[in-house]
Enzyme design. Structure first.
Site, PDB file in Angstrom:
ATOM      1  CB  THR A  67     -50.989  15.089  69.122  1.00 31.33           C
ATOM      2  OG1 THR A  67     -51.466  15.888  68.282  1.00 31.33           O
ATOM      3  CG2 THR A  67     -51.257  13.748  68.262  1.00 31.33           C
ATOM      4  CE1 TYR A  80     -55.211  14.689  65.922  1.00 28.09           C
ATOM      5  CE2 TYR A  80     -54.392  15.212  68.240  1.00 28.09           C
ATOM      6  CZ  TYR A  80     -54.310  15.992  66.860  1.00 28.09           C
ATOM      7  OH  TYR A  80     -52.771  16.308  66.314  1.00 28.09           O
ATOM      8  CB  THR A 146     -45.607  17.436  66.854  1.00 28.43           C
ATOM      9  OG1 THR A 146     -47.023  18.466  65.919  1.00 28.43           O
ATOM     10  CG2 THR A 146     -45.399  16.624  67.270  1.00 28.43           C
ATOM     11  CG  ASP A 147     -49.441  22.217  66.424  1.00 22.86           C
ATOM     12  OD1 ASP A 147     -48.820  21.384  65.234  1.00 22.86           O
ATOM     13  OD2 ASP A 147     -50.777  22.486  66.592  1.00 22.86           O
ATOM     14  CE  LYS A 219     -46.425  19.491  62.629  1.00 28.15           C
ATOM     15  NZ  LYS A 219     -47.692  19.887  63.342  1.00 28.15           N
ATOM     16  CD  GLU A 338     -33.103  40.968  48.818  1.00 27.11           C
ATOM     17  OE1 GLU A 338     -34.914  41.239  48.775  1.00 27.11           O
ATOM     18  OE2 GLU A 338     -33.020  39.468  48.022  1.00 27.11           O
TER      19      GLU A 338
HETATM   20  N1  ASP Z   1     -52.052  20.368  67.291  1.00 26.21           N
HETATM   21  C1  ASP Z   1     -51.249  19.579  68.105  1.00 26.21           C
HETATM   22  C2  ASP Z   1     -50.554  19.597  69.471  1.00 26.21           C
HETATM   23  O1  ASP Z   1     -49.539  20.808  69.347  1.00 26.21           O
HETATM   24  C3  ASP Z   1     -50.731  18.621  67.491  1.00 26.21           C
HETATM   25  C4  ASP Z   1     -49.269  17.613  67.954  1.00 26.21           C
HETATM   26  O2  ASP Z   1     -49.469  17.685  68.964  1.00 26.21           O
HETATM   27  O3  ASP Z   1     -48.978  16.799  66.785  1.00 26.21           O
HETATM   28  O4  ASP Z   1     -50.360  19.917  70.504  1.00 26.21           O
END
Ligand code: ASP
Length: 382
Positions: A67, A80, A146-147, A219, A338
């Site tokens: 992103t 986007y 970020t994923d 995340k 457990e």
């Molecule tokens: N789907 C995107 C990615 O991980 C989300 C992001 O970058 O925040 O590339």
């Protein structure tokens, strides 16, 4: 240093992995890389290197998409497309970044990180090791979606043995958004990578003014800019326009590192997600597709339903590495609590979440490490 020794008798000398806390005193990065590939040394140093007066630190930016490189698309008000802007576009969006460091940029990929894969990981790892071995940079910044940023960070943390920092950065809003967070995050990441105190901390993730370690960062929110947390340890530090502040000195504990695997795909390791009313279907499917390892994203303290426990134990008996992690999101899966790992032939992921437990299992398998006592010890040491 291991925080716990579960089997007591594990001999680290027998490892093909290496525990590293940067280069040995006075050694070069090329020497460090050689030590890494020889996979035989435990190095401990916290020596800092600062650029000569008047010289800016040299930072290489490796762009992979996400992103942070996303642009609005015309088809929807909120949509986007990730991975559109180039590394140079990202740098150009940060006024004054050239006053923090002397920058080089390379485009490694331009993908959304949901599509991140072993091939890009190996390319990144080999490129970073080469840059450090050739002394081409004092730190590396990787721009990333970020994923799966926490997965790439964890992978790199265990295959880059240099004391020089690797900083992953992304953004939650695309480059064309109002209040895009990418430029500020990129500036922060370059500040951290350029900071002498960032050495000997392995791979880090920087977003929203916060510096996280690769092992613990995760995340936690689908869309908020405040999404990354380190649930077990807290963040390593913070960054603002004026300063990079680490809460603690760099750790004296060596980091477990492996030679970069020679080929992709990495060994097949499946994640099986536990839920109420579960049967052994997911486990059997994974085995049917050739999984050499299975990570249980268990309920609670790494538990699951009786038919799944039976199927996992049977798989472990046939030589599949079975790792018990938890879907909970924080805390440590306690060995022999457990479920009785000694009886079942399973390994506790301790405080690694399922995605990271999967990567460590892949690295262990890729390096021929399957002895259960050694595997458990490496989960403790990582
Ligand atoms: N789907 C995107 C990615 O991980 C989300 C992001 O970058 O925040 O590339």
């Amino acid at each position: 240093m291991a925080r716990i020794s579960i089997f007591g008798m594990v001999g680290l000398a027998a490892c093909s992995a290496v525990l590293v806390a940067g280069c040995a005193n006075g050694s070069t990065d090329s020497e460090s890389a050689a030590q890494s590939s020889a996979a035989s040394q435990t190095a401990t140093s916290t020596a800092k290197s600062t650029p000569a007066p008047g010289q800016l630190p040299r930072i290489t930016i490796l762009a992979t998409g996400g992103t942070i490189a996303g642009k609005a698309n015309a088809n929807s008000a909120v949509g986007y497309t990730a991975g559109e802007a180039t590394a140079q576009d990202l740098i150009d969006a940060v006024p004054g970044i050239d006053k923090i460091a002397k920058l080089d940029a390379e485009q490694i990929a331009n993908i959304g990180s949901q599509d991140m894969n072993d091939e890009v990981w190996l390319t990144l790892a080999n490129r970073i090791n080469q840059i450090f071995a050739d002394d081409k940079a004092d730190g590396v910044v990787v721009t990333h979606g970020t994923d799966t940023i926490e997965e790439t960070a964890f992978f790199l943390d265990h295959v880059v043995a240099s004391p020089k920092p690797v900083v992953l950065v992304g953004s939650m809003r695309p480059s064309t958004a109002l209040s895009a967070d990418g430029p500020a995050n990129l500036r922060s990441a370059v500040q951290v990578a350029a900071d002498a105190d960032a050495r000997d901390r392995g791979t880090m993730v920087v977003l929203n003014d916060t510096i996280h370690g690769a092992k613990d960062v995760t995340k936690t929110n689908t869309t908020s800019v405040q999404t990354f947390v380190s649930p077990n340890t807290g963040p390593l530090g913070h960054v603002d326009a004026a300063a990079v502040t680490f809460a603690e000195p760099a750790s004296a504990h060596p980091r477990l590192t492996f030679p970069v695997p020679g080929k992709s795909p990495l060994p097949q390791v499946a994640i099986v997600y536990s839920h109420a009313g579960m049967d052994a279907t997911q486990v059997n499917d994974a085995l049917g597709h050739g999984a050499q390892g299975i990570v249980l994203a268990g309920v609670g303290d790494g538990n699951t339903a009786k038919p799944v426990v039976a199927a996992l134990s049977a798989a472990a008996g046939k030589g599949v590495l079975v790792i018990r992690s938890s879907r909970v999101g924080s805390g440590s899966v306690v060995r022999n609590a457990e479920l009785n790992d000694d009886e079942l032939g399973t390994i506790s992921a301790l405080d690694l979440n399922p995605a990271k437990a999967r990567i460590l299992t892949q690295l262990l398998l890729a390096n021929g490490i399957t002895d259960k006592a050694k595997v458990q010890q490496d989960f403790a040491d990582c």
